[in-house]
Design a protein around this motif. Structure first.
Motif, mmCIF file in Angstrom:
data_model
loop_
_atom_site.group_PDB
_atom_site.id
_atom_site.type_symbol
_atom_site.label_atom_id
_atom_site.label_comp_id
_atom_site.label_asym_id
_atom_site.label_seq_id
_atom_site.Cartn_x
_atom_site.Cartn_y
_atom_site.Cartn_z
ATOM 1 N N UNK A 11 44.880 113.948 24.060
ATOM 2 C CA UNK A 11 45.913 114.417 25.004
ATOM 3 C C UNK A 11 47.136 113.504 24.989
ATOM 4 N N UNK A 12 46.890 112.189 24.950
ATOM 5 C CA UNK A 12 48.002 111.231 24.919
ATOM 6 C C UNK A 12 48.799 111.373 23.620
ATOM 7 N N UNK A 13 48.087 111.512 22.500
ATOM 8 C CA UNK A 13 48.745 111.702 21.202
ATOM 9 C C UNK A 13 49.616 112.955 21.226
ATOM 10 N N UNK B 82 51.047 114.403 23.910
ATOM 11 C CA UNK B 82 52.251 114.131 24.703
ATOM 12 C C UNK B 82 53.230 113.283 23.887
ATOM 13 N N UNK B 83 52.686 112.295 23.161
ATOM 14 C CA UNK B 83 53.537 111.438 22.327
ATOM 15 C C UNK B 83 54.284 112.249 21.264
ATOM 16 N N UNK C 100 57.122 114.335 22.711
ATOM 17 C CA UNK C 100 58.287 113.496 23.029
ATOM 18 C C UNK C 100 58.972 113.027 21.741
ATOM 19 N N UNK D 127 56.683 119.695 26.443
ATOM 20 C CA UNK D 127 56.336 118.626 27.383
ATOM 21 C C UNK D 127 56.280 119.185 28.813
#
Lengths: 292, 292
Positions: B261-263, B265-266, B269, B277
């Motif tokens: 999930x973090x990847x 969002x990264x 962006x 986003x």
């Protein structure tokens, strides 16, 4: 330079552009502390404007931005960062040399570049009160939101001395702790300390919503720990996407470090290096000394 | 089956094995609610034992585990999960058929396997009160910690009916909301909802400590958002490493989803996909409906 304006109460009339959490809370706090007497609001959502009046955040709503600005001693611009880039120049277009303007935005680099050459740049002070909640809109406004928190003033050497004095006096009286940073340092430090928290919280919410298909289980099992880490994930995209956009390089940089730290914890657990995991957690515990 | 014990107050004497945050808070809460009258503590740290007496968490300290267990109507085992695997069997060795034992551990699979064949297994009820703070030791004990929270009872069909009734009555009277899960479901759901929050918070603290070399800046700029997401990073490795160890596969599974999930969002962006986003943040906002 106009006469000194740093006696308290120094400001009679305030125009608040944007009646959300921050603009609304600031109106409540300034009024409650006796720091200003009359408040007019400018708000592009008719529903928010209506609620702001009902809640007593402002005394009147003005639909014409220029009229609202001309009427006020002090103009506060409290719109999301994307709107800020056009609203602040429009406010400065209307401002005269005895008035003071400040913003309350979470990023500074792009905004200060946008007004750098404006003839009224000196009347503007760049301000970021480090306070907020996960809620938004006029109903989220609360008195006392800023009490004892830090407010950052950026690049004050670009503002007229009397405007800085007015803003300084006002925030000291709220009361807030003042911190002076240049815009680049502000954007770097807030990425580290504020923006990354929101990214991790959004990702945590997405993780739990993806893995835990039984919503009732989330509700049942969510203790205070989960609730506090996931709280920021309630924050609105209308506020946060423009912040991430304007502070993109700093946010990507700190996000990469965060991914690296998470990967490291994952590897230690995967290879059952419990001494290594203990050491990392002891290292993380160091935050106790900084955030009591 | 011994006589029913589910009248309140049903328990006169309680032995608390482990006088930390949970054991100490439970002693305070049971006493305050009139649910038990006398408390003896067993605590391997002499300093913690002394503080527990000073704070009035227990009436006496007993150094001999067997003696403490024999004296009590009810035995609470509140030691970290690594010690739990040896302390709980030792407690059951000393228990007689009229006594009731429960643990308060955060993982259940390994523990229930460790006592599965014990002749006194029926006297034991597996309990996890979903409450805590980032602090530990007897000084962290607080009355009311459990009020209104959820308590999970696991694999109750392996416990004697009267033992389950005693424990049920006790927690209903605290009062807590009771939830019945099997051990495997408990470990899965707590990984999703509780354990991952601690991992992300440790990683966030490590990130900020790595990136932000000026500690005074962290202190100055830390608003409520950062403080709440990083709060769990103050939690002790002595408690959490054994939990991650015993729930390793579930924690790795949810951690991999979180990294994903973090990847994501990264990437959104990095490639300036602000609509994407926004969509992800709107998705994360869904947590509002579950955690009000």
């Amino acid at each position: 330079m106009p006469g000194t304006k740093h006696q308290v109460p120094s400001t009679k009339t305030v125009a608040i552009i944007g009646l959300g959490l921050i603009g609304g809370s600031l109106a409540l706090s300034l009024r409650q502390r006796g720091l200003a007497q009359q408040f007019v609001g400018v708000e592009h959502s008719a529903e928010h404007a209506r609620r702001a009046l009902e809640l007593g955040l402002v005394d009147a709503i003005e639909t014409d931005l220029t009229a609202a600005v001309r009427w006020a001693d002090l103009v506060v611009v409290a719109v999301p960062m994307d709107a800020m880039l056009t609203v602040l120049p429009a406010v400065l277009d209307a401002v005269e040399s005895h008035q003071v303007v400040f913003d309350v935005g979470s990023t500074k680099g792009a905004l200060l570049a946008a007004v750098a050459g404006h003839p009224r740049r000196g009347r503007f002070v760049a301000v970021h009160p480090m306070a907020g909640t996960e809620y938004s809109g006029p109903d989220a406004a609360i008195q006392g939101l800023f009490d004892g928190k830090t407010v950052v003033l950026c690049d004050t050497e670009r503002s007229d001395a009397d405007a800085v004095a007015t803003v300084t006096t006002l925030f000291q009286a709220l009361p807030m702790r003042l911190l002076y940073l240049d815009a680049a340092a502000h954007d770097l430090h807030t990425a580290y300390v504020s923006h990354i928290s929101h990214i991790t919280s959004f990702a945590l919410a997405l993780t739990v919503l993806e893995k835990e298909k039984e919503e009732q289980r989330i509700f049942d099992l969510a203790g205070g720990g989960f609730a506090s880490t996931v709280r920021l994930a309630k924050s609105s995209p209308a506020m946060w996407v423009p912040i991430f956009r304007q502070n993109r390089l700093n946010v990507l940089d700190v996000l990469d470090e965060h991914l690296h730290q998470l990967q490291h914890l994952r590897e230690l657990l995967a290879r059952e290096d419990y001494d290594g995991l203990t050491e990392q957690i002891q290292q993380a515990n160091h935050i106790r000394k900084i955030i009591p």
